[in-house]
Design a protein around this motif. Structure first.
Motif, PDB file in Angstrom:
ATOM      1  N   GLU A 171      -2.841  17.633  -4.741  1.00  0.00           N
ATOM      2  CA  GLU A 171      -3.590  16.092  -4.910  1.00  0.00           C
ATOM      3  C   GLU A 171      -4.332  15.811  -3.918  1.00  0.00           C
ATOM      4  O   GLU A 171      -3.944  15.875  -2.990  1.00  0.00           O
ATOM      5  CB  GLU A 171      -2.170  15.338  -5.240  1.00  0.00           C
ATOM      6  N   SER A 172      -5.462  15.491  -4.155  1.00  0.00           N
ATOM      7  CA  SER A 172      -6.279  14.859  -3.347  1.00  0.00           C
ATOM      8  C   SER A 172      -6.260  13.330  -3.427  1.00  0.00           C
ATOM      9  O   SER A 172      -6.949  12.828  -2.441  1.00  0.00           O
ATOM     10  CB  SER A 172      -7.679  15.467  -3.728  1.00  0.00           C
ATOM     11  N   LYS A 173      -5.510  12.478  -4.272  1.00  0.00           N
ATOM     12  CA  LYS A 173      -5.348  11.337  -4.163  1.00  0.00           C
ATOM     13  C   LYS A 173      -3.927  10.879  -4.632  1.00  0.00           C
ATOM     14  O   LYS A 173      -3.392  11.833  -5.002  1.00  0.00           O
ATOM     15  CB  LYS A 173      -6.310  10.567  -5.125  1.00  0.00           C
ATOM     16  N   PRO A 174      -3.583   9.818  -4.414  1.00  0.00           N
ATOM     17  CA  PRO A 174      -2.175   9.469  -4.730  1.00  0.00           C
ATOM     18  C   PRO A 174      -1.910   9.698  -6.492  1.00  0.00           C
ATOM     19  O   PRO A 174      -2.950   9.434  -7.080  1.00  0.00           O
ATOM     20  CB  PRO A 174      -2.157   7.801  -4.751  1.00  0.00           C
ATOM     21  N   GLY A 175      -0.777   9.921  -6.811  1.00  0.00           N
ATOM     22  CA  GLY A 175      -0.490  10.190  -8.109  1.00  0.00           C
ATOM     23  C   GLY A 175      -0.116  11.688  -8.436  1.00  0.00           C
ATOM     24  O   GLY A 175      -0.269  12.507  -7.127  1.00  0.00           O
ATOM     25  N   VAL A 176       0.287  11.978  -9.637  1.00  0.00           N
ATOM     26  CA  VAL A 176       0.741  13.167  -9.948  1.00  0.00           C
ATOM     27  C   VAL A 176      -0.392  13.835 -11.048  1.00  0.00           C
ATOM     28  O   VAL A 176      -0.254  13.300 -12.147  1.00  0.00           O
ATOM     29  CB  VAL A 176       2.118  13.492 -10.462  1.00  0.00           C
ATOM     30  N   PHE A 218       7.060  23.058  -6.165  1.00  0.00           N
ATOM     31  CA  PHE A 218       6.307  22.104  -5.945  1.00  0.00           C
ATOM     32  C   PHE A 218       6.609  21.087  -4.762  1.00  0.00           C
ATOM     33  O   PHE A 218       7.936  21.021  -4.432  1.00  0.00           O
ATOM     34  CB  PHE A 218       6.332  21.127  -7.294  1.00  0.00           C
ATOM     35  N   GLY A 219       5.758  20.454  -3.884  1.00  0.00           N
ATOM     36  CA  GLY A 219       5.930  20.063  -2.843  1.00  0.00           C
ATOM     37  C   GLY A 219       5.957  18.502  -3.171  1.00  0.00           C
ATOM     38  O   GLY A 219       4.876  17.900  -3.686  1.00  0.00           O
ATOM     39  N   GLY A 244      -0.407  25.685   4.970  1.00  0.00           N
ATOM     40  CA  GLY A 244      -1.531  24.774   5.085  1.00  0.00           C
ATOM     41  C   GLY A 244      -1.424  23.508   4.036  1.00  0.00           C
ATOM     42  O   GLY A 244      -2.157  22.623   3.654  1.00  0.00           O
ATOM     43  N   LEU A 245       0.048  23.428   3.733  1.00  0.00           N
ATOM     44  CA  LEU A 245       0.052  22.309   2.853  1.00  0.00           C
ATOM     45  C   LEU A 245       1.014  20.838   3.470  1.00  0.00           C
ATOM     46  O   LEU A 245       1.710  20.438   2.973  1.00  0.00           O
ATOM     47  CB  LEU A 245       1.220  22.884   1.729  1.00  0.00           C
ATOM     48  N   ASP A 246       0.482  20.773   4.761  1.00  0.00           N
ATOM     49  CA  ASP A 246       1.298  19.761   5.693  1.00  0.00           C
ATOM     50  C   ASP A 246       0.186  18.536   5.542  1.00  0.00           C
ATOM     51  O   ASP A 246      -1.160  18.788   5.524  1.00  0.00           O
ATOM     52  CB  ASP A 246       1.625  20.217   6.813  1.00  0.00           C
ATOM     53  N   GLN A 247       0.674  17.605   5.874  1.00  0.00           N
ATOM     54  CA  GLN A 247      -0.134  16.459   6.318  1.00  0.00           C
ATOM     55  C   GLN A 247       0.584  15.277   7.208  1.00  0.00           C
ATOM     56  O   GLN A 247       1.769  15.372   7.341  1.00  0.00           O
ATOM     57  CB  GLN A 247      -0.609  15.585   4.920  1.00  0.00           C
ATOM     58  N   ASP A 248      -0.102  14.560   7.832  1.00  0.00           N
ATOM     59  CA  ASP A 248       0.222  13.539   8.736  1.00  0.00           C
ATOM     60  C   ASP A 248       0.149  12.111   7.947  1.00  0.00           C
ATOM     61  O   ASP A 248      -0.768  11.729   7.732  1.00  0.00           O
ATOM     62  CB  ASP A 248      -0.819  13.647  10.060  1.00  0.00           C
ATOM     63  N   LEU A 249       1.388  11.624   7.994  1.00  0.00           N
ATOM     64  CA  LEU A 249       1.677  10.591   7.400  1.00  0.00           C
ATOM     65  C   LEU A 249       2.333   9.325   8.367  1.00  0.00           C
ATOM     66  O   LEU A 249       2.888   8.503   8.048  1.00  0.00           O
ATOM     67  CB  LEU A 249       2.399  10.397   6.251  1.00  0.00           C
ATOM     68  N   THR A 250       1.717   9.526   9.556  1.00  0.00           N
ATOM     69  CA  THR A 250       2.125   8.507  10.573  1.00  0.00           C
ATOM     70  C   THR A 250       1.792   7.249  10.257  1.00  0.00           C
ATOM     71  O   THR A 250       2.441   6.118  10.306  1.00  0.00           O
ATOM     72  CB  THR A 250       1.824   8.844  11.884  1.00  0.00           C
ATOM     73  N   LYS A 251       0.501   7.061   9.730  1.00  0.00           N
ATOM     74  CA  LYS A 251      -0.019   5.770   9.508  1.00  0.00           C
ATOM     75  C   LYS A 251       0.537   5.004   8.432  1.00  0.00           C
ATOM     76  O   LYS A 251       0.677   3.947   8.434  1.00  0.00           O
ATOM     77  CB  LYS A 251      -1.716   5.865   9.274  1.00  0.00           C
ATOM     78  N   ALA A 252       1.288   5.776   7.644  1.00  0.00           N
ATOM     79  CA  ALA A 252       2.204   5.270   6.388  1.00  0.00           C
ATOM     80  C   ALA A 252       3.607   5.158   6.872  1.00  0.00           C
ATOM     81  O   ALA A 252       4.404   4.524   6.033  1.00  0.00           O
ATOM     82  CB  ALA A 252       1.960   6.203   5.198  1.00  0.00           C
ATOM     83  N   GLY A 253       3.783   5.374   8.152  1.00  0.00           N
ATOM     84  CA  GLY A 253       5.250   5.225   8.672  1.00  0.00           C
ATOM     85  C   GLY A 253       6.218   6.260   8.233  1.00  0.00           C
ATOM     86  O   GLY A 253       7.409   6.276   8.075  1.00  0.00           O
ATOM     87  N   MET A 254       5.689   7.468   7.699  1.00  0.00           N
ATOM     88  CA  MET A 254       6.566   8.487   7.389  1.00  0.00           C
ATOM     89  C   MET A 254       6.627   9.619   8.145  1.00  0.00           C
ATOM     90  O   MET A 254       7.290  10.602   7.715  1.00  0.00           O
ATOM     91  CB  MET A 254       6.168   8.912   5.945  1.00  0.00           C
ATOM     92  N   GLY A 255       5.729   9.692   9.233  1.00  0.00           N
ATOM     93  CA  GLY A 255       6.175  10.750  10.211  1.00  0.00           C
ATOM     94  C   GLY A 255       4.894  11.757  10.131  1.00  0.00           C
ATOM     95  O   GLY A 255       4.005  11.676   9.255  1.00  0.00           O
ATOM     96  N   ALA A 256       4.765  12.567  11.371  1.00  0.00           N
ATOM     97  CA  ALA A 256       3.571  13.214  11.433  1.00  0.00           C
ATOM     98  C   ALA A 256       3.471  14.484  10.757  1.00  0.00           C
ATOM     99  O   ALA A 256       2.545  14.991  10.379  1.00  0.00           O
ATOM    100  CB  ALA A 256       3.558  13.615  12.983  1.00  0.00           C
TER     101      ALA A 256
END
Length: 155
Positions: A138-143, A33-34, A105-117
């Motif tokens: 997950e497609s939205k916040p939460g588990v 789990f990531g 393919g399980l990466d995301q860019d969270l630069t806008k949240a201040g967490m990095g690209a």
């Protein structure tokens, strides 16, 4: 899956990062789990604790190993595992450069949240003898689809 430059790292007893080869999953049923970040609220308060709490239920359903992966370094993942007291129930694996999550393919860019690209998406996968049998991203916040309860329902 297989031994590749995308294999995550973890710390050994001497504190030196070591490779966690996906080859070690051959012949086993593994949950990976990531999480987007160690010590972050949802990851720390919901996602990781649920896997720790439901470890025995997962084992009863045939899971041999549970691996938590994040794009943090091995030292952070080791500290997080110690702080949450997951002991040997959950392997805390670092994907510091995001190689594993990018390759899957399980990466995301969270630069806008201040967490990095390069951050991991919140996901869970069941790998049975090197074959992915379930993946919940997950497609939205939460588990929900990536939590231990969702994985148990798919086993």
């Amino acid at each position: 899956m297989g031994s590749s430059p995308y294999d995550p790292k973890l710390k050994n007893a001497c504190g030196i990062p070591q490779l966690l080869s996906t080859d070690s999953f051959k012949g086993k049923k593994v949950v990976i789990f990531g999480v987007p970040g160690a010590f972050t609220p949802t990851c720390n308060n919901n996602h990781l604790p649920e896997y720790h709490q439901k470890y025995q239920d997962l084992a009863k359903k045939g899971i041999d190993q549970v691996v938590c992966i994040s794009t943090a370094d091995a030292f952070v993942m080791d500290a997080w595992g110690k702080w949450t007291n997951v002991s040997d129930k959950v392997i805390m694996a670092a994907d510091g450069n995001g190689d594993f999550v990018k390759a899957t393919g399980l990466d995301q860019d969270l630069t806008k949240a201040g967490m990095g690209a390069v951050r991991s998406k919140r996901f869970a996968m069941v790998v049975d003898d090197m074959k992915v049998k379930y993946i919940g991203v997950e497609s939205k916040p939460g588990v929900s689809v990536s939590g231990a309860g969702a994985v148990l329902a798919k086993l």
